[in-house]
Design an enzyme around this catalytic site. Structure first.
Site, PDB file in Angstrom:
ATOM      1  N   GLY A 157      32.008 -99.464 -12.896  1.00 45.25           N
ATOM      2  CA  GLY A 157      33.301-100.105 -12.655  1.00 45.25           C
ATOM      3  C   GLY A 157      33.485-100.485 -11.201  1.00 45.25           C
ATOM      4  CG  LEU A 158      30.918-102.587  -8.909  1.00 45.41           C
ATOM      5  CD1 LEU A 158      29.854-103.662  -8.696  1.00 45.41           C
ATOM      6  CD2 LEU A 158      30.949-101.648  -7.707  1.00 45.41           C
ATOM      7  CE  LYS A 162      51.744 -92.359 -15.718  1.00 44.46           C
ATOM      8  NZ  LYS A 162      50.722 -92.312 -14.688  1.00 44.46           N
ATOM      9  CB  VAL A 218      38.880 -97.222  -7.303  1.00 44.69           C
ATOM     10  CG1 VAL A 218      38.347 -95.935  -6.685  1.00 44.69           C
ATOM     11  CG2 VAL A 218      40.390 -97.115  -7.513  1.00 44.69           C
TER      12      VAL A 218
HETATM   13  N1  LIG Z   1      43.859 -97.647  -8.368  1.00 44.12           N
HETATM   14  C1  LIG Z   1      44.230 -96.404  -8.138  1.00 44.12           C
HETATM   15  O1  LIG Z   1      44.902 -96.107  -7.146  1.00 44.12           O
HETATM   16  C2  LIG Z   1      43.807 -95.296  -9.070  1.00 44.12           C
HETATM   17  C3  LIG Z   1      44.295 -94.004  -8.834  1.00 44.12           C
HETATM   18  C4  LIG Z   1      43.865 -92.955  -9.671  1.00 44.12           C
HETATM   19  C5  LIG Z   1      43.012 -93.229 -10.719  1.00 44.12           C
HETATM   20  N2  LIG Z   1      42.565 -94.498 -10.930  1.00 44.12           N
HETATM   21  C6  LIG Z   1      41.661 -94.745 -12.063  1.00 44.12           C
HETATM   22  O2  LIG Z   1      40.422 -95.247 -11.579  1.00 44.12           O
HETATM   23  C7  LIG Z   1      39.872 -96.181 -12.499  1.00 44.12           C
HETATM   24  C8  LIG Z   1      39.634 -97.511 -11.787  1.00 44.12           C
HETATM   25  O3  LIG Z   1      40.866 -97.987 -11.260  1.00 44.12           O
HETATM   26  P1  LIG Z   1      40.952 -99.423 -10.571  1.00 44.12           P
HETATM   27  O4  LIG Z   1      42.295 -99.463  -9.928  1.00 44.12           O
HETATM   28  O5  LIG Z   1      39.729 -99.673  -9.769  1.00 44.12           O
HETATM   29  O6  LIG Z   1      40.967-100.348 -11.861  1.00 44.12           O
HETATM   30  P2  LIG Z   1      40.445-101.861 -11.990  1.00 44.12           P
HETATM   31  O7  LIG Z   1      41.042-102.369 -13.248  1.00 44.12           O
HETATM   32  O8  LIG Z   1      40.655-102.596 -10.712  1.00 44.12           O
HETATM   33  O9  LIG Z   1      38.847-101.697 -12.166  1.00 44.12           O
HETATM   34  C9  LIG Z   1      38.229-101.240 -13.310  1.00 44.12           C
HETATM   35  C10 LIG Z   1      36.875-101.946 -13.384  1.00 44.12           C
HETATM   36  O10 LIG Z   1      36.146-101.378 -14.457  1.00 44.12           O
HETATM   37  C11 LIG Z   1      35.509-102.426 -15.162  1.00 44.12           C
HETATM   38  N3  LIG Z   1      35.219-101.968 -16.518  1.00 44.12           N
HETATM   39  C12 LIG Z   1      36.044-101.891 -17.589  1.00 44.12           C
HETATM   40  N4  LIG Z   1      35.372-101.426 -18.657  1.00 44.12           N
HETATM   41  C13 LIG Z   1      34.124-101.182 -18.254  1.00 44.12           C
HETATM   42  C14 LIG Z   1      32.964-100.687 -18.899  1.00 44.12           C
HETATM   43  N5  LIG Z   1      32.975-100.340 -20.190  1.00 44.12           N
HETATM   44  N6  LIG Z   1      31.833-100.564 -18.170  1.00 44.12           N
HETATM   45  C15 LIG Z   1      31.806-100.916 -16.866  1.00 44.12           C
HETATM   46  N7  LIG Z   1      32.869-101.382 -16.207  1.00 44.12           N
HETATM   47  C16 LIG Z   1      34.009-101.520 -16.891  1.00 44.12           C
HETATM   48  C17 LIG Z   1      36.492-103.584 -15.090  1.00 44.12           C
HETATM   49  O11 LIG Z   1      35.871-104.831 -15.328  1.00 44.12           O
HETATM   50  C18 LIG Z   1      36.998-103.444 -13.656  1.00 44.12           C
HETATM   51  O12 LIG Z   1      36.182-104.170 -12.739  1.00 44.12           O
HETATM   52  C19 LIG Z   1      40.889 -96.252 -13.657  1.00 44.12           C
HETATM   53  O13 LIG Z   1      40.492 -95.338 -14.642  1.00 44.12           O
HETATM   54  C20 LIG Z   1      42.172 -95.786 -13.021  1.00 44.12           C
HETATM   55  O14 LIG Z   1      43.051 -95.209 -13.991  1.00 44.12           O
HETATM   56  C21 LIG Z   1      42.938 -95.538 -10.121  1.00 44.12           C
END
Ligand SMILES: NC(=O)c1ccc[n+]([C@@H]2O[C@H](COP(=O)([O-])OP(=O)(O)OC[C@H]3O[C@@H](n4cnc5c(N)ncnc54)[C@H](O)[C@@H]3O)[C@@H](O)[C@H]2O)c1
Length: 363
Positions: free
Chosen positions: A183-184, A83, A187
């Site tokens: 968290g919508l 990383k 993902v």
């Molecule tokens: N995108 C990827 O490919 C990927 C891969 C592995 C892990 N992840 C992990 O999955 C999670 C989501 O990723 P993502 O890409 O969808 O991120 P994103 O930023 O698109 O979505 C996160 C969502 O969570 C909401 N949120 C933030 N704080 C919150 C709370 N306290 N309560 C409810 N909702 C809340 C945000 O408003 C947002 O809609 C993260 O932890 C990320 O590290 C993502």
């Protein structure tokens, strides 16, 4: 804290290599940490973040690179874990010279480390980094990249959830189960679609009004609740944390109604010991780094020349891997998080050992 020991301790961190990169003119201050190359070149994203101090940046890159080694090992990839962090404010400090200087440092490692996107870096940044190095993934589709990794992340989480359902209830179907998504985001949205098409009932929350609007318009059958507390104390069978890390902690685990936890968020366990609390409460936890590895599988595929169907097939194997981990945990009487670490350690040791079989050209 030193590089050769953990914070305040004397235990070695176990990292193979930590590289400090500085280019004063562009303002680049980056640290690349390679935890392990036992399975192949280390792959992991670049986090661009305004750390409070250098120590925080070092701590983060050491932790994140180790996590990537375990994730890549369990994803069945021939890739080790690494990383990088760039210390700075992405909105203020990101520039072409800075990203290209960073690319040259990545190139200087000769392929021991492949970079990708993480918090604060995006596909267009990787396109820029790629102008200086071959060792980069997560580029835009226009540049042969894999594009938005949340597509296969969500697909993999769904497969991991199916495996957990099979283990808990004897059927991999989520039909009729109530699944709570916190968290919508990128993902969470894809995951909602998979769950609804499998016949699950979805209840969700977010902190963003736009996410609520999206849900009302796209899937009016989704129940929306005000916050995470309302979600986890409601009558749900499965809890899917898809927002931030630390979702499972001393406050949330005791009040959790779900008996399965399977979500996308990284580092869901707030501290060591939470995995035992979950076990004691009879909650089946599908380890985060195992079931959210669809994204890294998607970007890793780019190294071979991106093929979505091939990457999807590999992400589908998250179902089998999760099943194996849950069975191993049961057999060995340990929480699934411990079983996953053991399986990853074993793969790194067994496959890594093969490198000791000397080839003709090696002297
Ligand atoms: N995108 C990827 O490919 C990927 C891969 C592995 C892990 N992840 C992990 O999955 C999670 C989501 O990723 P993502 O890409 O969808 O991120 P994103 O930023 O698109 O979505 C996160 C969502 O969570 C909401 N949120 C933030 N704080 C919150 C709370 N306290 N309560 C409810 N909702 C809340 C945000 O408003 C947002 O809609 C993260 O932890 C990320 O590290 C993502």
């Amino acid at each position: 804290m030193g590089v050769f020991s953990t914070a305040g301790g004397t235990e070695p961190t176990g990292h193979e290599q930590v590289v400090f990169c500085s280019d004063q003119q562009s303002g680049l201050r980056a640290i690349i940490a390679i935890y392990s190359t036992a399975l192949g070149p280390a792959l992991g994203g670049t986090r661009f973040y305004p750390y409070a101090n250098e120590e925080d940046a070092i701590h983060d890159v050491l932790e994140l690179s180790r996590g990537m080694a375990y994730k890549n090992a369990m994803a069945g990839l021939d890739l080790g874990g690494g990383k990088a962090v760039i210390w700075g404010d992405p909105d203020r400090d990101k520039s072409e010279p800075l990203l290209r200087a960073y690319g040259r440092f990545v190139e200087s490692l000769g392929g021991r480390y492949y970079t990708a996107c993480d918090v604060g870096t995006y596909v267009q940044d990787m396109d820029m980094v790629a102008r200086e190095t071959r060792f980069v993934t997560g580029r835009s589709e226009a540049h042969g990249g894999a594009g938005d990794s949340s597509v296969l992340t969500a697909y993999g989480v769904f497969q991991g959830m199916r495996a957990a359902a099979e283990h808990r209830w004897g059927s991999p179907s989520l039909a009729g189960r109530r699944v709570g998504i916190a968290g919508l985001g990128k993902v969470g949205k894809h995951l909602t679609r998979h769950l609804l098409s499998d016949g699950a009932q979805v209840v969700a929350t977010d902190v963003s009004q736009r996410a609520f609007e999206w849900a009302r318009e796209t899937y009016p059958q989704v129940d929306l609740v005000d916050d995470v507390t309302a979600l986890i104390t409601s009558d749900i069978d499965v809890y899917a944390p898809c927002a931030l890390g630390g979702a499972l902690n001393d406050d949330t685990v005791p009040v959790l109604r779900a008996t399965v936890v399977a979500g996308a968020a990284n580092n869901q366990l707030a501290h060591p010991g939470v995995e035992k609390l979950l076990d004691e409460r009879g909650v089946l936890y599908a380890p985060d780094y195992v079931i959210n590895s669809g994204g890294v599988i998607q970007v890793a595929d780019e190294i071979e020349g991106f093929n979505f169907e091939r990457a999807k097939l590999r992400a589908g194997k998250i179902y089998d891997t999760t099943r194996q981990i849950l069975l191993l945990a049961q057999e060995e009487g340990v929480p699934p998080a411990v079983a996953a670490d053991r399986m990853a350690d074993r793969r790194m040791a067994e496959v890594g050992r093969l490198r000791t079989i000397r080839l003709r050209h090696e002297r």
